[in-house]
Each structure stands twice: as structure tokens, then as C-alpha cells.
Scaffold this motif. Structure first.
Motif, PDB file in Angstrom:
ATOM      1  N   ALA A  86       0.834  -0.986  -0.031  1.00 41.07           N
ATOM      2  CA  ALA A  86      -0.024  -0.091  -0.125  1.00 41.07           C
ATOM      3  C   ALA A  86       1.007   1.268  -0.008  1.00 41.07           C
ATOM      4  CB  ALA A  86      -0.984  -0.053   1.252  1.00 41.07           C
ATOM      5  N   THR A  87       0.432   2.315  -0.734  1.00 42.28           N
ATOM      6  CA  THR A  87       0.903   3.633  -0.404  1.00 42.28           C
ATOM      7  C   THR A  87       0.368   4.584   0.316  1.00 42.28           C
ATOM      8  OG1 THR A  87       0.343   4.279  -2.630  1.00 42.28           O
ATOM      9  CG2 THR A  87       2.343   3.081  -2.815  1.00 42.28           C
ATOM     10  N   LEU A  88       1.196   5.511   0.748  1.00 46.64           N
ATOM     11  CA  LEU A  88       0.572   6.712   1.489  1.00 46.64           C
ATOM     12  C   LEU A  88       1.129   8.016   1.038  1.00 46.64           C
ATOM     13  CD1 LEU A  88       0.259   5.434   5.181  1.00 46.64           C
ATOM     14  CD2 LEU A  88      -1.608   5.697   3.288  1.00 46.64           C
ATOM     15  N   PRO A  89       0.342   8.891   0.978  1.00 47.92           N
ATOM     16  CA  PRO A  89       0.728  10.153   0.379  1.00 47.92           C
ATOM     17  C   PRO A  89       1.615  11.128   1.429  1.00 47.92           C
ATOM     18  CG  PRO A  89      -1.433  10.385   0.700  1.00 47.92           C
ATOM     19  CD  PRO A  89      -0.936   9.267   0.973  1.00 47.92           C
ATOM     20  N   GLY A  90       2.622  11.796   0.876  1.00 45.20           N
ATOM     21  CA  GLY A  90       3.148  12.886   1.996  1.00 45.20           C
ATOM     22  C   GLY A  90       1.995  14.094   1.936  1.00 45.20           C
ATOM     23  N   LEU A  91       1.862  14.334   3.196  1.00 48.66           N
ATOM     24  CA  LEU A  91       0.827  15.431   3.596  1.00 48.66           C
ATOM     25  C   LEU A  91       1.518  16.812   3.697  1.00 48.66           C
ATOM     26  CD1 LEU A  91      -1.224  13.387   6.091  1.00 48.66           C
ATOM     27  CD2 LEU A  91      -1.689  13.864   3.684  1.00 48.66           C
ATOM     28  N   PRO A  92       1.167  17.719   3.088  1.00 49.38           N
ATOM     29  CA  PRO A  92       1.988  19.156   3.081  1.00 49.38           C
ATOM     30  C   PRO A  92       1.832  19.633   4.628  1.00 49.38           C
ATOM     31  CG  PRO A  92       0.608  19.095   1.070  1.00 49.38           C
ATOM     32  CD  PRO A  92       0.277  17.670   1.796  1.00 49.38           C
ATOM     33  N   ASP A  93       0.754  19.725   5.251  1.00 50.63           N
ATOM     34  CA  ASP A  93       0.527  20.096   6.578  1.00 50.63           C
ATOM     35  C   ASP A  93       0.452  18.996   7.520  1.00 50.63           C
ATOM     36  OD1 ASP A  93      -0.247  22.626   5.447  1.00 50.63           O
ATOM     37  OD2 ASP A  93      -2.179  22.195   5.034  1.00 50.63           O
ATOM     38  N   GLY A  94       1.290  17.874   7.360  1.00 52.50           N
ATOM     39  CA  GLY A  94       1.274  16.771   8.416  1.00 52.50           C
ATOM     40  C   GLY A  94       0.184  16.225   8.761  1.00 52.50           C
ATOM     41  N   LEU A  95      -0.174  15.593   9.816  1.00 53.37           N
ATOM     42  CA  LEU A  95      -1.239  15.253  10.172  1.00 53.37           C
ATOM     43  C   LEU A  95      -2.441  16.252  10.864  1.00 53.37           C
ATOM     44  CD1 LEU A  95       0.370  12.162  12.292  1.00 53.37           C
ATOM     45  CD2 LEU A  95      -0.642  12.226   9.983  1.00 53.37           C
ATOM     46  N   GLU A  96      -2.055  17.487  10.902  1.00 58.62           N
ATOM     47  CA  GLU A  96      -3.126  18.466  11.511  1.00 58.62           C
ATOM     48  C   GLU A  96      -4.160  18.652  10.387  1.00 58.62           C
ATOM     49  OE1 GLU A  96      -0.969  22.060  12.282  1.00 58.62           O
ATOM     50  OE2 GLU A  96       0.558  20.943  14.034  1.00 58.62           O
ATOM     51  N   GLY A  97      -5.189  19.228  10.600  1.00 56.92           N
ATOM     52  CA  GLY A  97      -6.168  19.612   9.852  1.00 56.92           C
ATOM     53  C   GLY A  97      -6.931  18.201   9.002  1.00 56.92           C
ATOM     54  N   GLY A  98      -7.020  17.106   9.742  1.00 58.18           N
ATOM     55  CA  GLY A  98      -7.421  16.071   9.133  1.00 58.18           C
ATOM     56  C   GLY A  98      -6.879  14.967   8.265  1.00 58.18           C
ATOM     57  N   GLY A  99      -5.338  15.248   8.517  1.00 57.58           N
ATOM     58  CA  GLY A  99      -4.372  14.431   8.069  1.00 57.58           C
ATOM     59  C   GLY A  99      -4.378  12.962   8.281  1.00 57.58           C
ATOM     60  N   LEU A 100      -4.704  12.644   9.599  1.00 56.39           N
ATOM     61  CA  LEU A 100      -4.717  11.291   9.956  1.00 56.39           C
ATOM     62  C   LEU A 100      -6.087  10.681   9.488  1.00 56.39           C
ATOM     63  CD1 LEU A 100      -3.393   9.471  11.939  1.00 56.39           C
ATOM     64  CD2 LEU A 100      -5.110  10.086  13.551  1.00 56.39           C
ATOM     65  N   GLY A 101      -7.069  11.202   9.155  1.00 55.95           N
ATOM     66  CA  GLY A 101      -8.158  10.719   8.433  1.00 55.95           C
ATOM     67  C   GLY A 101      -7.719  10.419   7.038  1.00 55.95           C
ATOM     68  N   VAL A 102      -7.017  11.177   6.395  1.00 53.59           N
ATOM     69  CA  VAL A 102      -6.714  10.913   5.123  1.00 53.59           C
ATOM     70  C   VAL A 102      -5.862   9.996   4.814  1.00 53.59           C
ATOM     71  CG1 VAL A 102      -5.280  12.078   2.947  1.00 53.59           C
ATOM     72  CG2 VAL A 102      -6.772  13.545   4.496  1.00 53.59           C
ATOM     73  N   LEU A 103      -5.002   9.279   5.631  1.00 59.10           N
ATOM     74  CA  LEU A 103      -4.013   8.276   5.732  1.00 59.10           C
ATOM     75  C   LEU A 103      -5.152   7.028   5.970  1.00 59.10           C
ATOM     76  CD1 LEU A 103      -0.971   9.355   7.713  1.00 59.10           C
ATOM     77  CD2 LEU A 103      -1.490   9.589   5.226  1.00 59.10           C
ATOM     78  N   ALA A 104      -6.048   7.209   7.215  1.00 58.68           N
ATOM     79  CA  ALA A 104      -6.757   6.134   7.393  1.00 58.68           C
ATOM     80  C   ALA A 104      -7.680   5.923   6.356  1.00 58.68           C
ATOM     81  CB  ALA A 104      -7.750   6.648   8.696  1.00 58.68           C
ATOM     82  N   ASP A 105      -8.256   6.616   5.464  1.00 58.86           N
ATOM     83  CA  ASP A 105      -8.991   6.378   4.113  1.00 58.86           C
ATOM     84  C   ASP A 105      -8.186   5.621   3.226  1.00 58.86           C
ATOM     85  OD1 ASP A 105     -11.141   7.536   5.542  1.00 58.86           O
ATOM     86  OD2 ASP A 105     -11.209   9.260   4.420  1.00 58.86           O
ATOM     87  N   ALA A 106      -6.613   6.216   3.019  1.00 55.30           N
ATOM     88  CA  ALA A 106      -6.231   5.640   2.054  1.00 55.30           C
ATOM     89  C   ALA A 106      -5.749   3.998   2.478  1.00 55.30           C
ATOM     90  CB  ALA A 106      -4.785   6.273   1.860  1.00 55.30           C
ATOM     91  N   LEU A 107      -5.670   3.808   3.683  1.00 54.21           N
ATOM     92  CA  LEU A 107      -5.192   2.247   3.917  1.00 54.21           C
ATOM     93  C   LEU A 107      -6.762   1.583   3.920  1.00 54.21           C
ATOM     94  CD1 LEU A 107      -3.372   2.929   7.374  1.00 54.21           C
ATOM     95  CD2 LEU A 107      -2.288   2.231   5.165  1.00 54.21           C
ATOM     96  N   ASP A 108      -7.883   2.270   4.196  1.00 59.32           N
ATOM     97  CA  ASP A 108      -8.861   1.106   4.128  1.00 59.32           C
ATOM     98  C   ASP A 108      -9.308   1.150   2.599  1.00 59.32           C
ATOM     99  OD1 ASP A 108     -11.348   0.038   5.603  1.00 59.32           O
ATOM    100  OD2 ASP A 108     -12.480   1.974   4.182  1.00 59.32           O
ATOM    101  N   GLU A 109      -9.187   2.040   1.797  1.00 59.94           N
ATOM    102  CA  GLU A 109      -9.497   1.866   0.335  1.00 59.94           C
ATOM    103  C   GLU A 109      -8.584   1.042  -0.456  1.00 59.94           C
ATOM    104  OE1 GLU A 109      -9.025   5.947  -1.037  1.00 59.94           O
ATOM    105  OE2 GLU A 109     -11.007   6.640  -0.267  1.00 59.94           O
ATOM    106  N   GLN A 110      -7.248   0.791   0.021  1.00 58.97           N
ATOM    107  CA  GLN A 110      -6.275  -0.113  -0.472  1.00 58.97           C
ATOM    108  C   GLN A 110      -6.508  -1.487  -0.025  1.00 58.97           C
ATOM    109  OE1 GLN A 110      -2.207   1.794  -1.419  1.00 58.97           O
ATOM    110  NE2 GLN A 110      -3.444   3.458   0.001  1.00 58.97           N
ATOM    111  N   GLY A 111      -7.404  -1.661   0.981  1.00 53.52           N
ATOM    112  CA  GLY A 111      -7.569  -3.105   1.615  1.00 53.52           C
ATOM    113  C   GLY A 111      -6.815  -3.429   2.766  1.00 53.52           C
ATOM    114  N   VAL A 112      -6.034  -2.583   3.345  1.00 44.05           N
ATOM    115  CA  VAL A 112      -5.106  -3.002   4.379  1.00 44.05           C
ATOM    116  C   VAL A 112      -6.101  -3.481   5.775  1.00 44.05           C
ATOM    117  CG1 VAL A 112      -3.425  -2.192   6.042  1.00 44.05           C
ATOM    118  CG2 VAL A 112      -3.199  -1.274   3.716  1.00 44.05           C
TER     119      VAL A 112
END
Length: 332
Positions: free
Chosen positions: A304-330
Motif C-alpha cells: 500500500a502507498t500513503l501520500p506525503g501530507l503538506p500540512d502533516g497530520l493536522e487538519g484531518g491528515g490522520l483521516g486522509v491516511l486512514a481512508d487511504a489504508l482502508d481503500e487499498q484493503g489494509v
């Protein structure tokens, strides 16, 4: 494990990776993804770095479980930082009924001595808390936590950390400590446990990931997903360049000059030279990412791949990574 095999049956998800690859962020994102499915998740760390507190921007975690996140679905992430000294005192009280005597041992330094002089025992104590959480049930005999996600030590130490039985056999051949180590080993090598590896598309992290896959496989531990973190979609690839007999720099020079002219940007030679250098470095980085991505795919594990986040985990970044893991089947 074939690349397409799901790991949804696992209840203990161990997350490891070379230092600096973002394994704590990935562990937190994985726990968040499970919580978004309505599950109650224990997210725990064992290194005392308070990485989880930083990710969730909360006060330092301790030996008491604390809610870090609640999801509208009803899911929940509960945090815990396991301390070897506290775990040993709990262990002594549970198996030897020492009660106040445990505090005396701590005052005279016996607890620190035991957790320092016998690192194998220390690891059993740390994993023992995780083992207890996985097996903890309610009065109706259901699990207290649907999943347990462990932010584990880095890949350089993960094999020794998880090989608790061989470590403890050197200091305890019989007794409660050895019995608990045997039980932990059965859990770790069983279908309810899976180990995920976090890496970057860089030479050293990929090499360490390759070594960790081999080591964990030799230990009969189930390797799950390889997560390539901080992967940016390339803006320019070698195949995007027009075919020309001139060198790459000359081709890039023409493209940059034409592009700036089309944007009606006045230029100086130094500006064009700098942009060409940036483009050349970008092409080299894209080629390296592609090659290392192929190496990861060759490990025979799902990637699975996760993107770099320009603003880090702030402003919903953790949710972006969580959605990416879920969408790829992790998450299964």
C-alpha cells in the motif's frame, strides 16, 4: 502470503518499520481506519517515546487506558503506553500476590534491575500487556477490544522483540514467566496476529524491510502489508520527455523556457538553470521510486502507498491516511 490474501481475521496488528519512516503515524492511521468501521481499538506503544500522544495531540499517555478518538460510527480508539516497570509490578502482584512488597522492590531498585539486566524478560512484560488486551473479554465472553494495534520497536529490533520464547529460555526455563512467554509465542505465531512493515521508497529503508520480511518469515510470524509512506505522485517522468538527440538537460531547458514563455513569466538564465536542476532531480527521484516500488512488489506481500501530507497530520491528515489504508484493503 500471496499478495491478495486478506488479513481481516487478525485481531493483533503489529506495525514496525525503520526509524524515521513514520510507523507511529501509520499505526495511528490503521487504528483510526478500524474505528471508522465501528470497532473498538486499543492502540498501544512500548518504547516510551510518547509518539501516540504527539500524533493525537494529547497529554502523555500512561499505564491507564485513555480514549484518543471517537468515530460517528460508534468506533473508538483507546490509547495505552506500556511501561516495563509498571508491567512488572502488575505481574508480581498477579502471580505472586506481593501487594505492597512490590513497591518496596521498586524503591530499592530491584524492578529497574530486573527490567535492565534481562531484556528478554522486559520484552515479555511489554508484550504481556498487549497479550492480555487481546485476550480480555467482557462478562458476556466477548472481546473488550475488536482490534489491538501495536506501535512496535523498529525493524532492527522487531525480530528479537517478538521472539520472546527464545529470549526467555535463557533466563527462565520453568515457572510463570516461561509459561506466559509460551502463551505469547502461540498468539504471535497464530492467525490472530499479523505484522505490517512501514518503509520509504529509499535505499536503506527498503533494504531493511527486505531483511525484516526474511527474518519474520524465519520466525514463523505472519507478515501482512508493506506500507510505502510519503510517496508523492511524480509530476514528470522520463517517458514524458520528447525524444531528442540532445541531452536531458537541453531537453529540459527547452521545456522550461517554453513553459515560462507560455505563462508570460520573464526569466533570467539563472532561473532557468535552477528550474532545470530541480526537474532533473525530480526525474531521478521518480525513477528511484519506481525501481524501489518494483523491489517491494517482489517481496510477495501486498503493498500500500500513503501520500506525503503538506500540512502533516493536522487538519484531518490522520483521516486522509486512514481512508487511504482502508481503500487499498489494509483493513481487510
Amino acid at each position: 502470503m500471496p499478495p491478495a490474501e486478506p488479513v481481516a481475521d487478525a485481531r493483533l496488528h503489529v506495525v514496525t518499520g525503520k526509524g524515521g519512516t513514520g510507523k507511529t503515524s501509520v499505526a495511528a492511521a490503521l487504528a483510526t481506519a478500524f474505528a471508522a468501521r465501528g470497532e473498538r481499538v486499543l492502540l498501544t506503544e512500548v518504547e516510551g517515546r510518547q509518539g501516540l500522544a504527539q500524533v493525537f495531540d494529547v497529554a502523555p499517555l500512561g499505564e491507564d487506558e485513555r480514549t484518543l478518538l471517537t468515530d460517528p460510527s460508534g468506533g473508538e480508539v483507546v490509547g495505552l503506553s506500556v511501561d516495563a516497570r509498571a508491567a512488572l509490578l502488575e505481574y508480581l502482584h498477579r502471580f505472586y500476590r506481593l501487594g505492597p512488597a512490590g513497591a518496596v522492590l521498586q524503591r530499592v531498585g530491584a524492578v529497574d534491575f530486573a527490567t535492565t539486566i534481562a531484556p528478554g524478560v522486559r520484552d515479555v512484560l511489554l508484550i504481556g500487556k498487549v497479550y492480555e488486551a487481546v485476550g480480555r473479554t467482557t462478562r458476556r465472553d466477548g472481546p473488550v477490544f475488536d482490534r489491538v494495534v501495536l506501535d512496535a520497536p523498529p525493524t532492527g529490533r522487531i525480530g528479537r522483540f517478538l521472539a520472546v520464547n527464545s529470549e526467555v529460555s535463557q533466563v527462565a526455563r520453568v515457572g510463570p514467566i516461561r509459561s506466559q512467554a509460551d502463551s505469547i509465542t502461540r498468539m504471535l505465531s497464530g492467525p490472530e496476529t499479523v505484522v505490517h512493515l512501514v518503509t520509504l521508497l529509499e535505499e536503506m529503508p527498503v533494504q531493511e524491510t527486505r531483511d525484516a520480511v526474511a527474518e519474520l518469515t524465519d520466525l514463523s510470524l505472519r507478515v501482512g502489508w508493506v506500507v510505502a509512506n510519503l510517496v508523492d505522485e511524480p509530476l514528470l517522468l522520463p517517458e514524458d520527455l520528447p525524444t531528442a538527440s540532445d541531452g536531458v538537460d537541453d531537453v529540459l531547458d527547452d521545456l522550461v523556457t517554453e513553459g515560462l514563455a507560455a505563462a508570460e513569466v520573464s526569466t533570467l538564465p539563472a532561473m532557468v538553470t535552477g528550474l532545470v536542476r530541480e526537474a532533473r532531480d525530480h526525474l531521478a527521484r521518480a525513477a528511484l521510486q519506481a525501481r524501489l516500488g518494483e523491489e517491494l512488489a517482489g517481496l510477495g506481500r501486498p503493498v500500500a502507498t500513503l501520500p506525503g501530507l503538506p500540512d502533516g497530520l493536522e487538519g484531518g491528515g490522520l483521516g486522509v491516511l486512514a481512508d487511504a489504508l482502508d481503500e487499498q484493503g489494509v483493513t481487510g
